[in-house]
Design a protein around this motif. Structure first.
Motif, PDB file in Angstrom:
ATOM      1  N   THR A 181       0.889  -1.104   0.187  1.00  0.00           N
ATOM      2  CA  THR A 181      -0.018  -0.032   0.038  1.00  0.00           C
ATOM      3  C   THR A 181       0.979   1.355   0.003  1.00  0.00           C
ATOM      4  O   THR A 181       1.873   1.362   0.872  1.00  0.00           O
ATOM      5  CB  THR A 181      -0.860   0.055   1.094  1.00  0.00           C
ATOM      6  OG1 THR A 181      -1.633  -1.285   1.156  1.00  0.00           O
ATOM      7  CG2 THR A 181      -1.733   1.457   1.342  1.00  0.00           C
ATOM      8  N   CYS A 182       0.736   2.028  -1.006  1.00  0.00           N
ATOM      9  CA  CYS A 182       1.562   3.379  -1.050  1.00  0.00           C
ATOM     10  C   CYS A 182       0.714   4.409  -0.463  1.00  0.00           C
ATOM     11  O   CYS A 182      -0.563   4.448  -0.129  1.00  0.00           O
ATOM     12  CB  CYS A 182       1.604   3.748  -2.643  1.00  0.00           C
ATOM     13  SG  CYS A 182       2.511   2.555  -3.420  1.00  0.00           S
ATOM     14  N   GLN A 183       1.216   5.763  -0.071  1.00  0.00           N
ATOM     15  CA  GLN A 183       0.687   6.904   0.510  1.00  0.00           C
ATOM     16  C   GLN A 183      -0.568   7.344  -0.138  1.00  0.00           C
ATOM     17  O   GLN A 183      -1.591   7.909   0.423  1.00  0.00           O
ATOM     18  CB  GLN A 183       1.613   7.938   0.699  1.00  0.00           C
ATOM     19  CG  GLN A 183       3.019   7.338   1.509  1.00  0.00           C
ATOM     20  CD  GLN A 183       3.964   6.748   0.666  1.00  0.00           C
ATOM     21  OE1 GLN A 183       3.444   6.545  -0.667  1.00  0.00           O
ATOM     22  NE2 GLN A 183       5.049   6.435   1.151  1.00  0.00           N
ATOM     23  N   GLU A 184      -0.570   7.349  -1.463  1.00  0.00           N
ATOM     24  CA  GLU A 184      -1.308   7.898  -2.326  1.00  0.00           C
ATOM     25  C   GLU A 184      -1.609   7.126  -3.855  1.00  0.00           C
ATOM     26  O   GLU A 184      -0.906   6.320  -3.905  1.00  0.00           O
ATOM     27  CB  GLU A 184      -0.922   9.413  -2.823  1.00  0.00           C
ATOM     28  CG  GLU A 184      -2.117  10.455  -2.027  1.00  0.00           C
ATOM     29  CD  GLU A 184      -3.245  10.346  -2.585  1.00  0.00           C
ATOM     30  OE1 GLU A 184      -3.575   9.826  -3.690  1.00  0.00           O
ATOM     31  OE2 GLU A 184      -4.137  11.078  -1.873  1.00  0.00           O
ATOM     32  N   ALA A 201       0.831  10.126  -6.170  1.00  0.00           N
ATOM     33  CA  ALA A 201       0.146  11.608  -5.815  1.00  0.00           C
ATOM     34  C   ALA A 201       0.721  12.262  -4.357  1.00  0.00           C
ATOM     35  O   ALA A 201       1.404  11.506  -3.714  1.00  0.00           O
ATOM     36  CB  ALA A 201      -1.577  11.502  -5.615  1.00  0.00           C
ATOM     37  N   ASP A 202       0.657  13.460  -4.343  1.00  0.00           N
ATOM     38  CA  ASP A 202       1.273  14.233  -3.108  1.00  0.00           C
ATOM     39  C   ASP A 202       2.865  13.988  -3.076  1.00  0.00           C
ATOM     40  O   ASP A 202       3.493  14.246  -2.059  1.00  0.00           O
ATOM     41  CB  ASP A 202       0.656  13.666  -1.732  1.00  0.00           C
ATOM     42  CG  ASP A 202      -0.895  14.300  -1.372  1.00  0.00           C
ATOM     43  OD1 ASP A 202      -1.251  15.154  -2.142  1.00  0.00           O
ATOM     44  OD2 ASP A 202      -1.415  13.590  -0.593  1.00  0.00           O
ATOM     45  N   ARG A 203       3.210  13.933  -4.360  1.00  0.00           N
ATOM     46  CA  ARG A 203       4.779  14.066  -4.633  1.00  0.00           C
ATOM     47  C   ARG A 203       5.714  12.974  -3.597  1.00  0.00           C
ATOM     48  O   ARG A 203       6.798  13.092  -3.569  1.00  0.00           O
ATOM     49  CB  ARG A 203       5.476  15.333  -4.212  1.00  0.00           C
ATOM     50  CG  ARG A 203       4.827  16.422  -5.054  1.00  0.00           C
ATOM     51  CD  ARG A 203       5.048  17.965  -4.489  1.00  0.00           C
ATOM     52  NE  ARG A 203       6.338  18.022  -4.124  1.00  0.00           N
ATOM     53  CZ  ARG A 203       6.784  18.149  -2.708  1.00  0.00           C
ATOM     54  NH1 ARG A 203       5.837  17.991  -1.688  1.00  0.00           N
ATOM     55  NH2 ARG A 203       8.212  18.256  -2.527  1.00  0.00           N
ATOM     56  N   TYR A 204       4.984  11.848  -3.357  1.00  0.00           N
ATOM     57  CA  TYR A 204       5.763  10.861  -2.674  1.00  0.00           C
ATOM     58  C   TYR A 204       6.341   9.854  -3.755  1.00  0.00           C
ATOM     59  O   TYR A 204       6.061   9.626  -4.885  1.00  0.00           O
ATOM     60  CB  TYR A 204       4.848   9.971  -1.737  1.00  0.00           C
ATOM     61  CG  TYR A 204       4.304  10.450  -0.510  1.00  0.00           C
ATOM     62  CD1 TYR A 204       5.164  10.635   0.492  1.00  0.00           C
ATOM     63  CD2 TYR A 204       3.238  10.761  -0.655  1.00  0.00           C
ATOM     64  CE1 TYR A 204       4.740  11.140   1.924  1.00  0.00           C
ATOM     65  CE2 TYR A 204       2.364  11.602   0.723  1.00  0.00           C
ATOM     66  CZ  TYR A 204       3.429  11.460   1.735  1.00  0.00           C
ATOM     67  OH  TYR A 204       3.070  12.052   2.944  1.00  0.00           O
TER      68      TYR A 204
END
Length: 380
Positions: A181-184, A201-204
């Motif tokens: 699972t990724c942050q976004e 998304a959100d630049r991670y």
């Protein structure tokens, strides 16, 4: 003393022309998609090009040495196709692996992934066999790549989705062998050797060492301030390039010992005539590394592409506008051909996607001086 593009005594005008590339002889791919082109990618083992499109199809073309092209196969999804990739085989495969399932070293299988929440694979060695679904997510699949997992006796497909997960697939099994699972939402992904890099998304930015595929080796924020559009790995797998919507590209190394070599630079920006205090900023949509030289290209919403030498921090060539936004690019396996898709990139929303916009793939023959890195010079 001779420079990279000729005599050091050249005039400024001559030097400018030497760094301006020629696209007048670029060749148009025959029978291109009927809607927006999402991704183009060359086979790692032959002169074939896969093209995924919003018209729900993945097309495979054969390219000859004269730049001619011929459609060889296609398969369909149930929604727009957002990504495509070619099969490759793990170096650790053994003869015990079933021949009928082995992903041949000659890149004869193509995977598409898209808005129908599925990844589908076509076996080009069995033209009568329809494409088979090989992966599924709860939401749209934005990108797909084959990766080399050490010790794994089967080829592994990785898919990244807007459901914020990335999944590993053993193509003999209906369920993923692992999921992270990724942050976004996953926006972009690339892999080279043991390195897998995911941009969300959100630049991670998540980096995975495929020796331990089930965990993040390192997580960071993009060095760029705005939304990530594309990530592409260096040919030597020591780092990656990031492109964003702000007309910037960042060169990022994975290890701290190389951090002093990290930098970012402006690109795909234009200053309107007589408006020196105004800069129009365009998205960097595609970054491709030359397989032989390690130099790279950027392409963007301004409809231009450029070749760069990251080690010398130098632009090798800039090319004129091609008549539309560039959505995807790819070098052939030898680096002799640079393909670029002239197609709407959705940067202005669906309202701006009109039937008058071009949908085509152009083939550029890479000349000897275009993508070679600058010669090393001694310290002054």
């Amino acid at each position: 003393m001779s420079g990279l593009f000729g005599s050091g005594s050249s005039t400024t005008t001559q030097q400018a022309s030497n760094t301006t590339g020629d696209i007048s002889k670029d060749v148009t791919l025959n029978s291109p998609p009927e809607d927006g082109i999402s991704e183009i990618t060359f086979s790692p083992q032959s002169e074939h090009l896969a093209v995924s499109s919003w018209d729900k199809k993945v097309r495979i073309y054969e390219i000859n040495q004269q730049g001619g092209s011929e459609g060889k196969a296609l398969f369909e999804h149930e929604g727009p196709v957002l990504s495509c990739c070619w099969s490759k085989v793990s170096h650790t495969l053994t003869t015990s692996y079933p021949q009928s399932l082995m992903l041949s070293k000659d890149g004869t299988k193509v995977v598409g992934a898209g808005a129908d929440k599925a990844a589908r694979m076509l076996d080009l060695q069995n033209p009568g066999t329809p494409a088979q679904q090989v992966a599924a997510h709860e939401k749209e699949i934005r990108c797909a790549r084959f990766v080399d997992v050490p010790g794994q006796q089967t080829p592994v497909l990785v898919t990244g989705s807007w459901d914020k997960t990335m999944k590993y697939w053993d193509l003999r099994q209906p369920n993923p062998v692992a999921s992270i699972t990724c942050q976004e939402r996953v926006y972009t992904m690339d892999s080279k050797d043991k390195m897998l890099v995911i941009g969300t998304a959100d630049r991670y930015v998540n980096i995975i060492n495929l020796d331990k595929p089930g965990e993040f080796y390192k997580t960071m924020q993009s060095p760029l301030k705005w939304q990530t559009r594309v990530i592409s790995c260096f040919t030597d797998a020591t780092g990656f390039a990031v492109g964003s919507i702000e007309g910037r590209c960042a060169i990022q190394y994975c290890e701290e010992k190389d951090a002093s070599s990290n930098f970012s630079f402006k690109c795909h920006r234009q200053t309107p005539p007589n408006q020196s205090n105004v800069s129009n900023v365009y998205s960097v949509n595609a970054i491709s590394f030359h397989p032989q030289h390690g130099t790279f290209s950027t392409a963007g919403s301004d409809g231009t592409f450029h070749f760069w030498d990251k080690d010398a921090k130098h632009r090798l060539k800039g090319y004129p506008e091609v008549g539309g936004t560039i959505s995807s690019t790819a070098f052939s396996r030898t680096g002799d051909i640079f393909a670029y898709a002239v197609s709407y990139d959705w940067s202005k929303g669906y309202q701006a996607n009109t039937p008058q916009l071009p949908n085509k793939v152009m083939l550029h023959a890479v000349q000897a001086d275009e993508a070679k890195p600058r010669p090393k010079v001694g310290k002054r």
